[in-house]
Design an enzyme around this catalytic site. Structure first.
Site, PDB file in Angstrom:
ATOM      1  NE  ARG A  17      35.661 -52.686  64.121  1.00  0.00           N
ATOM      2  CZ  ARG A  17      36.542 -53.310  63.334  1.00  0.00           C
ATOM      3  NH1 ARG A  17      36.366 -53.300  62.032  1.00  0.00           N
ATOM      4  NH2 ARG A  17      37.583 -53.930  63.860  1.00  0.00           N
ATOM      5  N   GLY A  56      33.019 -51.725  53.334  1.00  0.00           N
ATOM      6  CA  GLY A  56      34.142 -50.893  52.921  1.00  0.00           C
ATOM      7  C   GLY A  56      33.791 -49.494  52.464  1.00  0.00           C
ATOM      8  CG  MET A  90      30.054 -45.266  55.341  1.00  0.00           C
ATOM      9  SD  MET A  90      28.576 -45.189  56.352  1.00  0.00           S
ATOM     10  CE  MET A  90      28.194 -46.921  56.565  1.00  0.00           C
ATOM     11  CG  HIS A 119      36.946 -53.453  48.190  1.00  0.00           C
ATOM     12  ND1 HIS A 119      36.885 -53.074  46.859  1.00  0.00           N
ATOM     13  CD2 HIS A 119      36.012 -52.715  48.833  1.00  0.00           C
ATOM     14  CE1 HIS A 119      35.959 -52.142  46.714  1.00  0.00           C
ATOM     15  NE2 HIS A 119      35.421 -51.906  47.895  1.00  0.00           N
ATOM     16  CB  CYS A 137       3.690 -56.004  26.274  1.00  0.00           C
ATOM     17  SG  CYS A 137       2.928 -54.620  25.417  1.00  0.00           S
ATOM     18  CE  LYS A 191      30.643 -52.631  61.873  1.00  0.00           C
ATOM     19  NZ  LYS A 191      31.400 -53.798  61.349  1.00  0.00           N
ATOM     20  CE1 TYR A 242       0.315 -59.999  28.812  1.00  0.00           C
ATOM     21  CE2 TYR A 242      -2.016 -60.495  29.113  1.00  0.00           C
ATOM     22  CZ  TYR A 242      -0.988 -59.903  28.382  1.00  0.00           C
ATOM     23  OH  TYR A 242      -1.278 -59.230  27.225  1.00  0.00           O
ATOM     24  CB  SER A 248      -1.194 -55.625  25.896  1.00  0.00           C
ATOM     25  OG  SER A 248       0.148 -55.769  26.321  1.00  0.00           O
ATOM     26  NE  ARG A 296      28.995 -58.106  56.717  1.00  0.00           N
ATOM     27  CZ  ARG A 296      29.807 -57.123  56.376  1.00  0.00           C
ATOM     28  NH1 ARG A 296      29.510 -55.883  56.702  1.00  0.00           N
ATOM     29  NH2 ARG A 296      30.922 -57.355  55.723  1.00  0.00           N
TER      30      ARG A 296
END
Length: 894
Positions: A98, A107, A109, A470, A846, A28, A866, A779, A354
């Site tokens: 703020r 929301g 804090m 909210h 895997c 902010k 992979y 693997s 923001r």
């Protein structure tokens, strides 16, 4: 930290900070400074840095000695710009206080508005504004907010006093109260403070200011902020900044307003101004959902069918200014912006900008379109999408053919659909999640205290609030469906019911919500799989151009294989053959094989399974159309295939023609105290080579058949599980090779295949150089490698792993994100030693880590070929692999 700069000022077209200072000024504060530098209308103020937050917690919640003088100097600077002085009884400067962390935490804090009001300055504000009602309303709002945030007095006391007062006066709306009414209520509010606290509400503005600053810093460690950081991987060490800013008022009559706007639609990504505002309202009213907001654009108002005027029509000059500013901000930040603004007597002021939170669908559209507009590159677009957020796109929506019994309609606050049992509070939602039940959290309105319940629920339904309430903002960030503002619903928390007209539902009843259209449906409605195209395909194409890691899927059914192909899998990295033996027509011959007393009996039972196995593999090879398929030989302990209860034993014994006692005896023989480390994996193939021979024959016969049918080359990869060294591997490999030779002779076909192993024991990593002399691929089975390396059972770790991660003993759950220092080190050893013997050895993983973005980044770093993961995580892995490659390029350049 002697000589540190604790405070940075902004306003009047200049600032001491800028956007790149988020770590110090918070998001902010950095963006307020940036907007000031851009010459945009920003109320003047200053930011107390995150370093003060660190100092505050390191020094017993105290402030640096020189902070007070620095703040007073900043307040003096604000006085020069505004013509008002903080604490002046005749011409007071009022401020907001703020929070502002470097990562957005909406929301979570605390905030205090109208600070500086007291019994004296309220009269000066009334005189200056010419509106006593506005002044006293602002004062009572300040007392409510300050008492709750700073003095820790439940705001319910003040709400109750307000409702009681309105009831006695026969009034229904706050707007019906006069200046005298608010003045009387201020007295009642101060009485509440005196009763609850044992002392008067603070009148000294300096005392008010430092109380609010301390409260904002303290809120960094409140329960909801801690939970939010936990869910979003935000370190506690970052701290928050505090922004002190000159108040501008949206509640000064019909020429004033407050609102929230996005430069693009955060749900769909549509390139159009999107948002809501309220005339004659203060800043928190829109976000809190206390009043039903109005649409900003005329087009949105018409689409919503609203009878309230849009900002475009009601305040055309302010609307034109907002459009001018949003164009500047989006081009400057090169991203969709979430903006907060206030209009005071016709003049628009920017309070925040923001990068806006958005759904995955919107994120894809916005990233692709920004790239197509030339604001960002294709690579930047790929980097803009959080891989895990793709999960939002990969889950069911409501089947269009399904019957929709619509209970009511609210606002489509967050897209997607979900079904579950009704619960009315967040603790119930969390308990249900732990019990394995799916729930919909139903609230009149949500607050930051509901964060844990929202996380646990499948979806959220509220009766109040708009598209920027909210509930809406948090649900979109979590990727959960949400319907807000369903005003026809009446919720009775005490009785545990919700009602719409004559229909009443209770806790535990099933409902379905469709967050894409705002519908609330009765019952559990049939869902369907998503279809991915458009921007998803474009962005994934850009990702595929830059990634080095290939992405395969863990799949053993035709349905999973087809899903994997649809999501862009480049083969099957793990076919778990044991999953194929639990079907009703297969479990009986499997049990016959286990109960057989000799080789002949086992082979007879396996002969019944052979054609079924062969057809399984034909299906997989056909679907994969020449892509690699890695098939793991039977892995789990044999006792898993036997019945367990007495009733099951009796049924199976009759079917197999044996006594229940014989079955119980065999089950007892196979019982193990620690099956994960017992008679499983390659140990089965060594003790009973006929099992591996049957499976190998099925694989090779299927390869010959599928190659003929598809015309595509089939090169199966046969994987031997759980080896600890080369003797085991070579012994099993010899039986596989023998079967390949037999099938070649019988069919006359040429066979190409590879035999490799799953590395899932620490000893196998250490002996990788020796194993790789005969193994053609590795693997890494990171699920079991994690268990064997850390000595932690995945099935039993839930009772203590949370404590380990909370205390920082482990950085994260090692079964979700790979343990780099332990398991990761073993993988590195296996890679390095394996390549010493066989430089071209094929390497992959895997375990489910293959679909975790952070783990995919690790796999890229160590040079695997992979990763393999569940079908629905294939797109996540593809994007994470691309971002890992881009990160490597950026690191080399930087």
């Amino acid at each position: 930290m002697a000589g540190a700069k604790w405070v940075y000022t902004f306003g009047d077209g200049k600032a001491e900070g800028e956007a790149g200072m988020k770590n110090l000024l918070g998001g902010k504060g950095a963006n307020l400074a940036e907007m000031s530098n851009l010459g945009l209308p920003v109320p003047p103020g200053f930011t107390i840095t995150t370093e003060v937050c660190t100092y505050y917690y390191d020094n017993g919640k105290s402030f640096p000695a020189d902070l007070d003088a620095t703040v007073k100097a900043a307040l003096a600077g604000m006085a020069k710009l505004t013509g008002k002085t903080f604490g002046d009884p005749a011409n007071p400067l009022l401020v907001s206080v703020r929070s502002g962390a470097r990562a957005s935490m909406p929301g979570m804090m605390d905030t205090v508005l109208n600070l500086g009001l007291n019994d004296v300055t309220v009269a000066a504000v009334a005189t200056a504004s010419g509106d006593a009602r506005f002044a006293w309303d602002s004062y009572r709002r300040f007392i409510t907010m300050y008492s709750n945030v700073v003095l820790d007095i439940d705001h319910g006391h003040f709400e109750e006093a307000l409702e009681d007062y309105k009831e006695r006066k026969g009034l229904h709306l706050d707007t019906e109260l006069s200046a005298d009414d608010w003045k009387l209520l201020v007295g009642k509010y101060k009485d509440i403070v005196r009763k609850e606290l044992g002392k008067d509400f603070p009148q000294d503005p300096q005392e008010q200011l430092w109380g609010a600053v301390g409260a904002v810093f303290s809120s960094w460690m409140n329960a909801r902020a801690i939970k939010y950081r936990e869910l979003n991987s935000i370190p506690a060490s970052w701290g928050t900044a505090v922004n002190v800013q000159s108040m501008v008022f949206g509640n000064m009559g019909e020429t004033s307003a407050t609102g929230v706007a996005f430069t693009r639609n955060p749900s769909t990504g549509e390139n159009a101004l999107y948002g809501e505002f309220l005339i004659n309202a203060q800043g928190e009213d829109v976000v809190a959902g206390i009043r039903t907001p109005q649409d900003i654009t005329e087009a949105a108002k018409i689409e919503a069918g609203s009878d309230k005027p849009s900002m475009e029509k009601a305040m055309p000059e302010a609307y034109a200014e907002l459009c001018r500013i949003y164009g500047i901000l989006e081009k400057h930040y090169r991203d969709m912006q979430d903006m907060e603004f206030t209009i005071q007597e016709g003049k628009l002021w920017m309070l925040q900008t923001r990068s806006g939170k958005r759904t995955a669908k919107a994120a894809l559209k916005i990233a692709v379109e920004l790239a197509q507009e030339g604001l960002i590159s294709e690579s930047e677009a790929v980097g803009r999408i959080e891989p895990g957020a793709l999960d939002q796109l990969l889950h069911p929506t409501i089947d269009p053919k399904a019957e929709r019994r619509v209970l009511t309609i609210g606002l489509p606050a967050s897209p997607g659909a979900a079904a579950g049992e009704i619960v009315f509070n967040s603790d119930e939602a969390e308990a249900a999640k732990k019990a394995g039940r799916k729930v919909i959290l139903v609230r009149v309105e949500t607050s930051p205290e509901d964060i844990h319940g929202m996380h646990a629920a499948e979806g959220i339904l509220t009766t109040r609030g708009g598209m920027t309430s909210h509930a809406a903002v948090v649900a979109r960030g979590m990727g959960k469906p949400c319907v807000s503002g369903a005003g026809q619903i009446r919720v009775d928390y005490a009785k545990g019911t919700l009602s719409v007209g004559p229909t009443t539902l209770k806790a535990g009843d099933f409902i379905t919500i469709d967050g894409s259209v705002g519908q609330v449906l009765l019952g559990e409605v049939k869902m369907q799989k998503p279809e991915l195209s458009g921007e998803f395909g474009i962005l994934m194409g850009w990702a595929d151009k830059v990634r080095h890691l290939r992405v395969r899927a863990n799949a053993e059914t035709p349905e999973d294989a087809r899903t994997a192909r649809d999501f862009g899998a480049e083969g099957i990295g793990l076919c778990r053959t044991e999953h194929m033996f639990f079907d009703e027509d297969r479990i009986q011959p499997m049990r016959e094989m286990i109960l057989a007393g000799d080789d002949k009996g086992r082979r007879s039972a396996l002969a019944k399974l052979l054609p079924m196995q062969r057809q399984d593999f034909v299906s997989l090879f056909t679907i994969m159309q020449g892509l690699p398929v890695t098939i793991r030989l039977l892995d789990p302990p044999l006792h898993e295939f036997l019945p367990h209860t007495e009733a099951e034993i009796a049924v199976v014994a009759r079917a197999l023609g044996v006594t229940a006692e014989q079955l119980r005896h065999r089950a007892a023989e196979l019982h193990e105290f620690n099956p994960m480390l017992g008679f499983r994996g390659c140990r089965l193939a060594i003790a009973y080579p006929e099992i591996a021979e049957m499976q190998a024959r099925a694989i090779f016969e299927a390869a010959v058949k599928a190659a003929k049918e598809t015309g595509k080359p089939v090169i199966p990869e046969v994987m031997v599980p759980l080896v600890m060294g080369v003797p085991e591997f070579d012994l099993v490999k010899s039986r596989i090779d023998a079967m390949a030779e037999a099938v070649k002779k019988e069919t006359g076909a040429e066979l190409s295949y590879q035999v490799g192993t799953m590395i899932e024991l620490p000893r196998a990593c250490l002996r990788a150089q020796e194993i790789a002399k005969t193994a053609e691929f590795f693997s890494f089975g990171t699920n079991d490698l994690t268990q064997t390396a850390l000595g932690i059972s995945r099935d039993d770790a839930g009772s203590f792993l949370g404590s380990y991660t909370a205390r920082g003993i482990l950085a994260s759950d090692p079964f979700i994100t790979i343990d780099r220092d332990g398991v990761g080190e073993l993988v590195k050893i296996g890679v390095e030693r394996g390549r010493k013997s066989r430089p071209d050895i094929k390497l992959g993983i895997c375990g489910e880590h293959g679909g975790d973005p952070a783990s995919v980044g690790f796999c890229h770093e160590v040079g695997l070929d992979y990763v393999s993961c569940s079908p629905f995580r294939v797109p996540i892995a593809r994007l994470a692999a691309a971002q890992a490659a881009l990160g490597e390029v950026k690191a080399k350049e930087g």
